[in-house]
Design a protein around this motif. Structure first.
Motif, PDB file in Angstrom:
ATOM      1  N   LEU A 183      -6.151 -75.975 -16.947  1.00 66.86           N
ATOM      2  CA  LEU A 183      -6.015 -77.254 -16.235  1.00 66.86           C
ATOM      3  C   LEU A 183      -4.560 -77.681 -16.103  1.00 66.86           C
ATOM      4  O   LEU A 183      -4.196 -78.399 -15.185  1.00 66.86           O
TER       5      LEU A 183
ATOM      6  N   TYR B  75     -10.186 -74.027  -9.615  1.00 61.53           N
ATOM      7  CA  TYR B  75     -10.526 -73.549 -10.960  1.00 61.53           C
ATOM      8  C   TYR B  75     -11.852 -72.808 -10.856  1.00 61.53           C
ATOM      9  O   TYR B  75     -12.834 -73.346 -10.326  1.00 61.53           O
TER      10      TYR B  75
ATOM     11  N   TRP C 263     -13.552 -80.528 -22.206  1.00 60.17           N
ATOM     12  CA  TRP C 263     -12.810 -80.248 -20.964  1.00 60.17           C
ATOM     13  C   TRP C 263     -12.502 -81.579 -20.302  1.00 60.17           C
ATOM     14  O   TRP C 263     -13.387 -82.437 -20.185  1.00 60.17           O
ATOM     15  N   ASP C 264     -11.265 -81.782 -19.889  1.00 57.07           N
ATOM     16  CA  ASP C 264     -10.810 -83.074 -19.383  1.00 57.07           C
ATOM     17  C   ASP C 264     -11.145 -83.210 -17.903  1.00 57.07           C
ATOM     18  O   ASP C 264     -10.359 -82.814 -17.024  1.00 57.07           O
ATOM     19  N   LEU C 265     -12.291 -83.797 -17.603  1.00 58.18           N
ATOM     20  CA  LEU C 265     -12.711 -83.945 -16.213  1.00 58.18           C
ATOM     21  C   LEU C 265     -11.844 -84.947 -15.451  1.00 58.18           C
ATOM     22  O   LEU C 265     -11.806 -84.909 -14.211  1.00 58.18           O
ATOM     23  N   ASP C 266     -11.143 -85.829 -16.160  1.00 56.17           N
ATOM     24  CA  ASP C 266     -10.220 -86.726 -15.457  1.00 56.17           C
ATOM     25  C   ASP C 266      -9.171 -85.942 -14.680  1.00 56.17           C
ATOM     26  O   ASP C 266      -8.759 -86.343 -13.586  1.00 56.17           O
ATOM     27  N   GLU C 267      -8.753 -84.795 -15.247  1.00 55.94           N
ATOM     28  CA  GLU C 267      -7.746 -83.978 -14.567  1.00 55.94           C
ATOM     29  C   GLU C 267      -8.279 -83.433 -13.248  1.00 55.94           C
ATOM     30  O   GLU C 267      -7.516 -83.217 -12.307  1.00 55.94           O
ATOM     31  N   VAL C 268      -9.580 -83.182 -13.183  1.00 56.50           N
ATOM     32  CA  VAL C 268     -10.186 -82.723 -11.937  1.00 56.50           C
ATOM     33  C   VAL C 268     -10.002 -83.792 -10.862  1.00 56.50           C
ATOM     34  O   VAL C 268      -9.700 -83.485  -9.695  1.00 56.50           O
ATOM     35  N   CYS C 269     -10.146 -85.047 -11.269  1.00 57.29           N
ATOM     36  CA  CYS C 269      -9.946 -86.153 -10.320  1.00 57.29           C
ATOM     37  C   CYS C 269      -8.469 -86.330  -9.990  1.00 57.29           C
ATOM     38  O   CYS C 269      -8.094 -86.393  -8.810  1.00 57.29           O
TER      39      CYS C 269
ATOM     40  N   VAL D  96     -13.640 -77.033  -8.353  1.00 59.09           N
ATOM     41  CA  VAL D  96     -14.143 -76.306  -9.517  1.00 59.09           C
ATOM     42  C   VAL D  96     -15.408 -75.564  -9.118  1.00 59.09           C
ATOM     43  O   VAL D  96     -16.348 -76.165  -8.586  1.00 59.09           O
TER      44      VAL D  96
END
Length: 344
Positions: free
Chosen positions: A252, A261, A273-279, A285
């Motif tokens: 990430l 990803y 897993w830091d889903l905030d980083e996806v945002c 993903v």
């Protein structure tokens, strides 16, 4: 015949047993297994982290020879050197089956987990699952067609990479090194991540075309990845092939904003897993589950053209009677790909 079986639920409960030799039914063929790869899924089955229907013969990465045909089988010749897709049965009528995604059918039953697999001298599979091995591909290399088909599905099935892009692969095991080769065949620049214990595997990655190899434990890994990308923003796409939560978190930090990803490895349990980083990064993903017919076609084409070598990954071969030592070898990451030879 002797067969390596998951005999009951729970951790362990794997042993050699004598079972009758199978016979092909209508639409099926009998294979004499020449080589069968130990997969990370087999370790998850041993550790009771992957659903099975015991008692069941394990093993789903197989090459062999056709020795008998069931009723109604045409277009298959006895003696053919083949590998096989893993699905013993799917419903055939759901939206996923009808669109070529049998791997996602809710009724799917696969060899090695739901029905008897390839850790035995003989194996019965549907005739429609067979693929003849390209000339010059050994039995050992042919057993790795299945993991290559899984990788081809993950990398090419969803068009996750484009020529000229920079990709990071976490995990220099067999899946990671196959992913590296498929990415190179697609025209990508590839960085492979491992741990300090992976130096031999990282050296193999460099021989297979990786432009850079790094330890995921290096504090400057993020800076190094940014340094080797054209715009300094990070990798265009990252592939998690190790099944390690730490690697997933590290990726990430290495993928660029609006990058991609792709999860290929299995963890066997939930990971942080830091889903905030996806945002924040607007990441795409995707996951990849097993293989599809298109993935098999791509895998065989890559083998036939020589763009991918599976033979170079074969490092340890054991008779079926030494399965416990083979599992330990694989678990301790000695070599790259460990095979069993049921007929040895």
């Amino acid at each position: 015949m002797q067969a390596l079986m998951k005999v009951a639920p729970g951790v362990g409960n794997v042993e050699l047993r004598e079972i009758p030799e199978p016979q092909p039914g209508p639409g099926e063929v009998l294979l004499e297994v020449k080589a069968a790869g130990i997969c990370g899924t087999d370790l998850h089955i041993y550790d009771d982290e992957f659903r099975t229907q015991p008692p069941v013969v394990m093993g789903h990465e197989v090459s062999g020879r056709v020795v008998a045909l069931g009723a109604g089988v045409f277009g298959v010749r006895e003696g053919a050197r083949v590998t096989t897709e893993t699905y013993a049965a799917t419903c055939g009528s759901c939206r996923l089956c009808r669109s070529g995604h049998r791997n996602l059918c809710a009724e799917r039953r696969s060899i090695g987990s739901a029905v008897h697999g390839g850790f035995a001298k003989y194996l019965v599979v549907p005739a429609t699952n067979l693929h003849e091995l390209p000339p010059g591909i050994s039995d050992e290399a042919g057993a790795l067609t299945e993991p290559l088909a899984c990788v081809a599905h993950a990398v090419l099935g969803a068009a996750t990479v484009r020529a000229g892009e920079t990709a990071v692969v976490a995990g220099p095991g067999a899946i990671g090194l196959l992913t590296l080769q498929v990415l190179k065949a697609s025209g990508a620049t590839v960085i492979v991540l491992g741990t300090d214990a992976d130096e031999a595997r990282l050296e193999l990655a460099r021989r297979l075309g990786a432009e850079h190899t790094l330890s995921v434990q290096r504090e400057d890994a993020e800076a190094l990845v940014r340094e080797v990308t054209l715009d300094g923003l990070g990798a265009d796409v990252v592939y998690e092939c190790s099944g390690a939560g730490g690697a997933a978190a590290a990726l990430l930090r290495l993928v660029r904003r609006r990058g991609r990803y792709v999860q290929i490895g299995l963890f066997g349990r939930p990971v942080a897993w830091d889903l905030d980083e996806v945002c924040y990064r607007e990441l795409t993903v995707t996951g990849s589950n097993a293989s599809t017919p298109e993935g098999w076609r791509s895998a065989l084409a890559l083998l036939r053209s020589g763009q991918v070598s599976t033979q170079v990954l074969v490092s340890n071969v054991y008779p079926l009677s030494a399965w416990a030592e083979a599992f330990t070898c694989f678990r301790e990451k000695r070599g790259v790909k460990v095979l069993l030879k049921p007929g040895a």
